[in-house]
Design a protein around this motif. Structure first.
Motif, PDB file in Angstrom:
ATOM      1  N   PRO A   5      48.236  40.660  44.985  1.00  0.00           N
ATOM      2  CA  PRO A   5      47.873  41.859  45.754  1.00  0.00           C
ATOM      3  C   PRO A   5      49.112  42.685  46.120  1.00  0.00           C
ATOM      4  O   PRO A   5      49.800  42.378  47.089  1.00  0.00           O
ATOM      5  CB  PRO A   5      47.182  41.288  46.993  1.00  0.00           C
ATOM      6  CG  PRO A   5      47.735  39.903  47.144  1.00  0.00           C
ATOM      7  CD  PRO A   5      48.245  39.445  45.806  1.00  0.00           C
ATOM      8  N   CYS A   6      49.396  43.713  45.349  1.00  0.00           N
ATOM      9  CA  CYS A   6      50.511  44.618  45.672  1.00  0.00           C
ATOM     10  C   CYS A   6      50.210  45.298  47.003  1.00  0.00           C
ATOM     11  O   CYS A   6      49.107  45.796  47.202  1.00  0.00           O
ATOM     12  CB  CYS A   6      50.657  45.669  44.571  1.00  0.00           C
ATOM     13  SG  CYS A   6      51.773  47.019  45.000  1.00  0.00           S
ATOM     14  N   PRO A   7      51.170  45.320  47.935  1.00  0.00           N
ATOM     15  CA  PRO A   7      50.884  45.923  49.243  1.00  0.00           C
ATOM     16  C   PRO A   7      50.595  47.422  49.151  1.00  0.00           C
ATOM     17  O   PRO A   7      50.093  48.008  50.112  1.00  0.00           O
ATOM     18  CB  PRO A   7      52.136  45.636  50.067  1.00  0.00           C
ATOM     19  CG  PRO A   7      53.165  45.170  49.118  1.00  0.00           C
ATOM     20  CD  PRO A   7      52.495  44.730  47.861  1.00  0.00           C
ATOM     21  N   GLY A  10      47.112  47.290  45.691  1.00  0.00           N
ATOM     22  CA  GLY A  10      45.996  46.361  45.707  1.00  0.00           C
ATOM     23  C   GLY A  10      46.138  45.314  44.624  1.00  0.00           C
ATOM     24  O   GLY A  10      47.173  45.221  43.969  1.00  0.00           O
ATOM     25  N   PRO A  11      45.097  44.495  44.430  1.00  0.00           N
ATOM     26  CA  PRO A  11      45.213  43.381  43.501  1.00  0.00           C
ATOM     27  C   PRO A  11      45.402  43.834  42.053  1.00  0.00           C
ATOM     28  O   PRO A  11      44.634  44.663  41.569  1.00  0.00           O
ATOM     29  CB  PRO A  11      43.880  42.621  43.664  1.00  0.00           C
ATOM     30  CG  PRO A  11      43.071  43.374  44.637  1.00  0.00           C
ATOM     31  CD  PRO A  11      43.796  44.573  45.084  1.00  0.00           C
ATOM     32  N   ALA A  15      50.795  40.304  34.852  1.00  0.00           N
ATOM     33  CA  ALA A  15      51.583  40.914  33.779  1.00  0.00           C
ATOM     34  C   ALA A  15      52.201  42.243  34.208  1.00  0.00           C
ATOM     35  O   ALA A  15      53.138  42.720  33.583  1.00  0.00           O
ATOM     36  CB  ALA A  15      50.707  41.123  32.544  1.00  0.00           C
ATOM     37  N   GLU A  16      51.683  42.852  35.291  1.00  0.00           N
ATOM     38  CA  GLU A  16      52.236  44.121  35.757  1.00  0.00           C
ATOM     39  C   GLU A  16      53.475  43.929  36.634  1.00  0.00           C
ATOM     40  O   GLU A  16      54.104  44.893  37.026  1.00  0.00           O
ATOM     41  CB  GLU A  16      51.185  44.897  36.566  1.00  0.00           C
ATOM     42  CG  GLU A  16      50.010  45.372  35.738  1.00  0.00           C
ATOM     43  CD  GLU A  16      49.103  46.319  36.514  1.00  0.00           C
ATOM     44  OE1 GLU A  16      49.453  46.734  37.631  1.00  0.00           O
ATOM     45  OE2 GLU A  16      48.027  46.643  35.984  1.00  0.00           O
TER      46      GLU A  16
ATOM     47  N   LEU B 135      41.633  46.798  35.223  1.00  0.00           N
ATOM     48  CA  LEU B 135      41.123  47.419  36.448  1.00  0.00           C
ATOM     49  C   LEU B 135      39.615  47.639  36.368  1.00  0.00           C
ATOM     50  O   LEU B 135      39.061  47.817  35.284  1.00  0.00           O
ATOM     51  CB  LEU B 135      41.787  48.780  36.670  1.00  0.00           C
ATOM     52  CG  LEU B 135      43.238  48.814  37.087  1.00  0.00           C
ATOM     53  CD1 LEU B 135      43.636  50.242  37.394  1.00  0.00           C
ATOM     54  CD2 LEU B 135      43.479  47.925  38.284  1.00  0.00           C
ATOM     55  N   ASP B 136      38.978  47.633  37.544  1.00  0.00           N
ATOM     56  CA  ASP B 136      37.573  48.014  37.630  1.00  0.00           C
ATOM     57  C   ASP B 136      37.505  49.532  37.560  1.00  0.00           C
ATOM     58  O   ASP B 136      37.979  50.227  38.458  1.00  0.00           O
ATOM     59  CB  ASP B 136      36.993  47.505  38.952  1.00  0.00           C
ATOM     60  CG  ASP B 136      35.504  47.791  39.061  1.00  0.00           C
ATOM     61  OD1 ASP B 136      34.959  48.433  38.135  1.00  0.00           O
ATOM     62  OD2 ASP B 136      34.904  47.370  40.057  1.00  0.00           O
TER      63      ASP B 136
END
Lengths: 92, 191
Positions: A5-7, A10-11, A15-16, B135-136
């Motif tokens: 979860p990047c602050p 978001g989630p 891999a990112e 992503l959704d």
């Protein structure tokens, strides 16, 4: 793959992100005064706990911000994330 | 002067062929003006840049705003807590933003050549992107007004949803790869 979860964003999938090692390793106040051994200890020696570990991550394929995460090294569960400059939360 | 070619120009014909079935429309929007804005969002300079754009810089992560129409249309996408990407038609005047910032702390950089824009629209646009994006993308959570920087088929992209599909900003050097990937993934939706 971890879901981190990047602050900011978001989630996102692992891999990112880029891993940045242990968080809260303070730069020595007077590096020139350190002995070679102390300098090597600052540069190369890191904690290696089994359990909750505060570490740095960078969301390199997203907002490109560095942040800190509390990850359990045994279970890979992420107990929390916090932005740079924010205090380390108490792990639940 | 040398002839200017957009990064995905060679794919125009195949994009058109893939768009014939009606389920999907693929196209490149070449030569859009793209401006990278970096400024402290709480500073007066951020407000002045917003005035120059005609719309305030969005401060909520993962959002984008559209304003104006025709040649004055701008899309401002949130890239980070102090960074935005302004996407506008070719010929948009960067100087107006530079004037908005003045000599205060921040930066306005023309990055039009960094990325090209691929437009993926049509009823199956979301299914197509879902082949390579984690992503959704459902409009309930990622509709107009959102934006995201993520990976599509492992290539970094900026995704901006539109009413009928998505605007995909991809680095020029990745454009050919992503175009090939899109055409390959689109095969099952092409009549």
């Amino acid at each position: 793959m971890l879901l981190i979860p990047c602050p900011w964003c978001g989630p996102r999938e692992e891999a990112e992100f880029h891993y940045g090692g242990q968080a809260h390793v303070a730069y020595p106040e007077d590096p020139a005064a350190l002995s070679d051994e102390e300098w090597a200890r600052y540069l190369f020696f890191r904690d290696n706990p089994k359990g909750v570990f505060a570490e740095r991550w960078s969301h390199s394929a997203g907002c490109r911000r560095w942040f800190n995460a509390l990850r359990d090294t045994a279970t890979n569960q992420i107990h929390g994330v916090y932005r740079v400059g924010e205090p380390r939360p108490v792990a639940s | 002067m040398a002839e200017r070619r957009s990064p995905a120009a060679a794919y125009a014909g195949r994009f058109e062929a893939a768009s014939r079935g009606g389920a999907l429309r693929l196209a490149e929007l070449p030569f859009l003006t793209q401006i990278d804005v970096r400024v402290d969002p709480s500073s007066p300079a951020a407000g002045d840049i917003g005035d120059a754009l005609g719309v305030p810089l969005p401060v909520e992560p993962g959002t984008a705003v559209r304003a104006g129409s025709g040649a004055d249309e701008v899309t401002v996408a949130w890239l980070g807590p102090d960074e935005w990407l302004v996407v506008a038609p070719e010929g948009h005047r960067v100087e107006l933003l530079r004037k908005g910032l003045g000599d205060r702390h921040g930066s306005i950089v023309d990055v039009s050549a960094q990325r090209t824009a691929l437009l993926v629209t049509g009823p199956r646009a979301r299914d197509l992107l879902a082949h390579g994006c984690a992503l959704d993308l459902h409009p309930a959570v990622f509709g107009p007004g959102a934006c995201a920087q993520t990976t599509l088929a492992r290539a970094q992209v900026v995704l901006i949803p539109r009413e009928d599909g998505f605007l995909l900003l991809v680095r020029s050097s990745f454009a050919a790869y992503l175009a090939e990937w899109l055409l390959d993934a689109a095969a099952e939706y092409v009549a």
